[in-house]
Scaffold this motif. Structure first.
Motif, PDB file in Angstrom:
ATOM      1  N   ARG A 199      11.883  15.592  -9.624  1.00 39.42           N
ATOM      2  CA  ARG A 199      11.020  16.322 -10.903  1.00 39.42           C
ATOM      3  C   ARG A 199      11.834  17.575 -10.950  1.00 39.42           C
ATOM      4  N   GLU A 200      12.595  18.581 -10.437  1.00 39.97           N
ATOM      5  CA  GLU A 200      13.359  19.536 -10.656  1.00 39.97           C
ATOM      6  C   GLU A 200      14.383  19.541 -11.360  1.00 39.97           C
ATOM      7  N   SER A 201      14.769  18.955 -10.902  1.00 42.71           N
ATOM      8  CA  SER A 201      16.749  18.969 -11.810  1.00 42.71           C
ATOM      9  C   SER A 201      16.751  18.146 -12.854  1.00 42.71           C
ATOM     10  N   ASP A 202      18.003  19.075 -13.317  1.00 46.94           N
ATOM     11  CA  ASP A 202      18.518  18.319 -15.075  1.00 46.94           C
ATOM     12  C   ASP A 202      19.398  17.478 -14.890  1.00 46.94           C
ATOM     13  N   PHE A 203      19.979  17.535 -13.416  1.00 40.69           N
ATOM     14  CA  PHE A 203      21.389  16.524 -13.508  1.00 40.69           C
ATOM     15  C   PHE A 203      20.941  15.891 -11.770  1.00 40.69           C
ATOM     16  N   VAL A 204      21.079  14.873 -11.451  1.00 37.14           N
ATOM     17  CA  VAL A 204      20.947  13.975 -10.061  1.00 37.14           C
ATOM     18  C   VAL A 204      21.807  13.290 -10.051  1.00 37.14           C
ATOM     19  N   LEU A 205      22.557  13.820  -8.560  1.00 38.40           N
ATOM     20  CA  LEU A 205      23.889  13.030  -8.620  1.00 38.40           C
ATOM     21  C   LEU A 205      23.607  12.393  -6.856  1.00 38.40           C
ATOM     22  N   LEU A 206      23.520  11.123  -7.046  1.00 38.65           N
ATOM     23  CA  LEU A 206      23.604  10.554  -5.611  1.00 38.65           C
ATOM     24  C   LEU A 206      25.393  10.156  -5.469  1.00 38.65           C
ATOM     25  N   MET A 207      25.334  10.820  -3.771  1.00 40.22           N
ATOM     26  CA  MET A 207      25.953  10.609  -3.012  1.00 40.22           C
ATOM     27  C   MET A 207      25.895  10.347  -1.916  1.00 40.22           C
ATOM     28  N   LEU A 208      24.743   8.408  -0.926  1.00 43.20           N
ATOM     29  CA  LEU A 208      24.301   8.807  -0.183  1.00 43.20           C
ATOM     30  C   LEU A 208      25.960   7.428   0.305  1.00 43.20           C
ATOM     31  N   PRO A 209      26.237   7.578   1.073  1.00 47.59           N
ATOM     32  CA  PRO A 209      26.633   6.152   1.853  1.00 47.59           C
ATOM     33  C   PRO A 209      26.168   4.745   1.622  1.00 47.59           C
ATOM     34  N   LEU A 210      26.309   3.569   1.245  1.00 41.55           N
ATOM     35  CA  LEU A 210      25.540   2.286   1.855  1.00 41.55           C
ATOM     36  C   LEU A 210      25.548   1.977   2.670  1.00 41.55           C
ATOM     37  N   THR A 211      24.156   2.234   3.340  1.00 39.72           N
ATOM     38  CA  THR A 211      24.045   1.131   4.418  1.00 39.72           C
ATOM     39  C   THR A 211      22.611   0.232   4.567  1.00 39.72           C
ATOM     40  N   ASN A 212      22.080  -0.269   5.485  1.00 42.71           N
ATOM     41  CA  ASN A 212      21.438  -0.540   5.298  1.00 42.71           C
ATOM     42  C   ASN A 212      19.576   0.165   4.935  1.00 42.71           C
ATOM     43  N   PHE A 233      23.777  10.230 -12.058  1.00 40.66           N
ATOM     44  CA  PHE A 233      24.657  10.120 -11.918  1.00 40.66           C
ATOM     45  C   PHE A 233      25.184   9.729 -10.344  1.00 40.66           C
ATOM     46  N   ASN A 234      26.276   9.130 -10.378  1.00 43.77           N
ATOM     47  CA  ASN A 234      26.147   8.215  -9.030  1.00 43.77           C
ATOM     48  C   ASN A 234      27.944   7.970  -8.456  1.00 43.77           C
ATOM     49  N   CYS A 235      28.494   8.360  -7.984  1.00 46.20           N
ATOM     50  CA  CYS A 235      29.703   7.952  -7.703  1.00 46.20           C
ATOM     51  C   CYS A 235      30.066   7.565  -5.899  1.00 46.20           C
ATOM     52  N   SER A 236      28.683   6.983  -5.108  1.00 41.58           N
ATOM     53  CA  SER A 236      29.036   6.471  -3.814  1.00 41.58           C
ATOM     54  C   SER A 236      28.933   5.115  -3.809  1.00 41.58           C
ATOM     55  N   ARG A 237      27.769   4.110  -3.930  1.00 41.22           N
ATOM     56  CA  ARG A 237      28.330   3.318  -4.408  1.00 41.22           C
ATOM     57  C   ARG A 237      26.964   2.541  -5.261  1.00 41.22           C
ATOM     58  N   GLY A 238      28.087   1.326  -5.436  1.00 41.08           N
ATOM     59  CA  GLY A 238      26.590   0.849  -6.894  1.00 41.08           C
ATOM     60  C   GLY A 238      25.547   0.304  -6.346  1.00 41.08           C
ATOM     61  N   LYS A 239      25.263  -0.029  -5.113  1.00 41.73           N
ATOM     62  CA  LYS A 239      24.261  -0.721  -4.655  1.00 41.73           C
ATOM     63  C   LYS A 239      23.345  -0.064  -4.045  1.00 41.73           C
ATOM     64  N   THR A 240      23.400   1.895  -3.709  1.00 41.71           N
ATOM     65  CA  THR A 240      22.694   2.921  -3.417  1.00 41.71           C
ATOM     66  C   THR A 240      21.667   2.723  -4.341  1.00 41.71           C
ATOM     67  N   VAL A 241      21.773   2.269  -5.734  1.00 44.09           N
ATOM     68  CA  VAL A 241      21.129   2.396  -6.890  1.00 44.09           C
ATOM     69  C   VAL A 241      20.144   1.043  -7.537  1.00 44.09           C
ATOM     70  N   ASP A 242      19.421   0.405  -7.449  1.00 44.40           N
ATOM     71  CA  ASP A 242      18.318  -0.396  -8.081  1.00 44.40           C
ATOM     72  C   ASP A 242      18.992  -0.523  -9.848  1.00 44.40           C
ATOM     73  N   GLU A 243      19.801  -1.295  -9.936  1.00 40.28           N
ATOM     74  CA  GLU A 243      20.898  -1.402 -11.608  1.00 40.28           C
ATOM     75  C   GLU A 243      19.846  -1.353 -11.940  1.00 40.28           C
ATOM     76  N   ASN A 244      19.110  -2.774 -11.719  1.00 35.84           N
ATOM     77  CA  ASN A 244      18.136  -2.896 -13.187  1.00 35.84           C
ATOM     78  C   ASN A 244      16.675  -2.032 -13.602  1.00 35.84           C
ATOM     79  N   ALA A 245      16.721  -1.351 -12.129  1.00 43.31           N
ATOM     80  CA  ALA A 245      15.907  -0.004 -12.786  1.00 43.31           C
ATOM     81  C   ALA A 245      16.805   1.364 -13.417  1.00 43.31           C
ATOM     82  N   LEU A 246      17.065   1.267 -13.326  1.00 40.81           N
ATOM     83  CA  LEU A 246      17.920   2.593 -13.952  1.00 40.81           C
ATOM     84  C   LEU A 246      18.108   1.998 -15.139  1.00 40.81           C
ATOM     85  N   ILE A 247      19.006   0.868 -15.802  1.00 38.66           N
ATOM     86  CA  ILE A 247      18.514   0.242 -17.080  1.00 38.66           C
ATOM     87  C   ILE A 247      17.479   0.466 -18.190  1.00 38.66           C
ATOM     88  N   GLU A 248      16.312  -0.250 -17.273  1.00 38.43           N
ATOM     89  CA  GLU A 248      15.369  -0.163 -17.786  1.00 38.43           C
ATOM     90  C   GLU A 248      14.921   1.202 -18.127  1.00 38.43           C
TER      91      GLU A 248
END
Ligand code: DGY
Length: 322
Positions: A199-212, A233-248
């Motif tokens: 809610r607060e961030s102007d820039f959200v950066l995802l940096m989680l390793p991909l695990t189950n 922003f995502n610089c970790s692994r693509g599958k940490t994001v639901d890409e369809n949800a991002l596109i939407e």
């Protein structure tokens, strides 16, 4: 007799020489990725394997009965089936530390490119479209003094936090499985729950390793919580994001834009709608791509490989196997 190893990508000559001191080795010296069948053929009789982000599965390990160590030339080891490797008594290693600062540089580049539309501006000038008037189309969002939310405060997250607070006077919130009081004290960053961070961030950066547990960590609900003028922003692994949800979220203008170095499928599919969006900057997974850092990663991977096949404990065994 020296242990036998296979190196599944070209590496610097100095690293090859180091491996040659201790091992009998073969190498895939082509610029294109090694075909799967070729790799399967090469692993039948080896003690050690060094490769970039490979998929190490039960079936793969069944083909390599002598294998003792798989040395990943990357920090992320989501391609490892840890249970299968444990079952086959194969050690997995990776290359942490040596790439942290380089990836943090890339992330800052990506934040600036996206928020300040630098890539679009570059294309505009090069295409000869620059006229005297400054176009409002190129007005971006200030990075300095803004709020950055970092999801995943690991080694790289910490380096980003340092750049953000000390270089850009940003207000930094972070979410992590465990609190990092050391980073809070060093860089004046604040721990936050996910809802508040989004809610607060102007820039959200995802940096989680991909695990189950981090698979599609960012989905429709998370994008809905972000501010409409915020960037993701995502610089970790693509599958940490639901890409369809991002596109939407981008299509519906629930967020302002995105900067991506990683994707669900890599290389990205040519039909991916992200490629047609002006407010999305797309890099080809080059977070750690400087000559020095890639050389350091290769050397670190070689040290892990050699230790693993000569009966020593490699310096960077993945944490699930320590
Ligand atoms: C890593 O080292 O994991 C980088 O993402 C490159 O793959």
């Amino acid at each position: 007799m020296k242990p036998k190893v296979y190196i599944a990508k070209p590496i610097p000559e100095s690293v090859e020489k180091y491996i040659a001191e201790y091992c009998e080795y073969k190498i895939w010296d082509e610029k294109t990725p090694i075909p799967k069948e070729k790799l399967l053929e090469e692993i039948k009789d080896i003690d050690g394997l060094m490769l970039p982000k490979g998929e190490i599965t039960n079936e793969f390990l069944d083909q390599a009965p002598k294998l003792k160590v798989v040395s990943n030339i990357a920090v992320g080891y989501d391609g490892f089936d840890i249970e299968a490797m444990k079952k086959h008594k194969v050690l997995g290693t990776h290359t942490p530390h040596v790439l942290d600062e380089t990836v943090a540089d890339t992330i800052f580049g990506l934040i600036l490119m996206t928020a300040r539309k630098l890539s679009e501006c570059n294309h505009h000038v090069k295409k000869g479209h620059w006229n005297k008037m400054d176009s409002e189309d190129f007005f971006g969002k200030d990075v300095h003094d803004a709020t950055l939310g970092i999801i995943g405060m690991g080694r790289i997250g910490e380096k980003v936090a340092r750049r953000a607070t000390q270089g850009f006077n940003m207000n930094v919130l972070y979410y992590n499985r465990s609190r990092r009081k050391d980073v809070e004290e060093k860089y004046n960053v604040r721990y936050s729950d996910m809802t508040n961070l989004l809610r607060e961030s102007d820039f959200v950066l995802l940096m989680l390793p991909l695990t189950n547990s981090t698979f599609q960590f960012m989905g429709a609900n998370e994008f809905k919580l972000m501010k409409t003028d915020a960037f993701f922003f995502n610089c970790s692994r693509g599958k940490t994001v639901d890409e369809n949800a991002l596109i939407e979220a981008l299509k519906m203008k629930k967020i302002s834009g995105a900067g991506l170095d990683v994707y669900e499928q890599e290389p990205i599919n040519k039909d991916n709608p992200l490629l047609l969006m002006d407010n999305v900057v797309t890099l080809p997974h080059i977070g750690s791509a400087t000559k020095k850092t890639r050389d350091d990663m290769a050397m670190r991977a070689a040290e892990n490989l050699v230790a693993g096949v000569t009966g020593k404990t490699p310096p960077d065994v993945v944490k699930e196997m320590r």
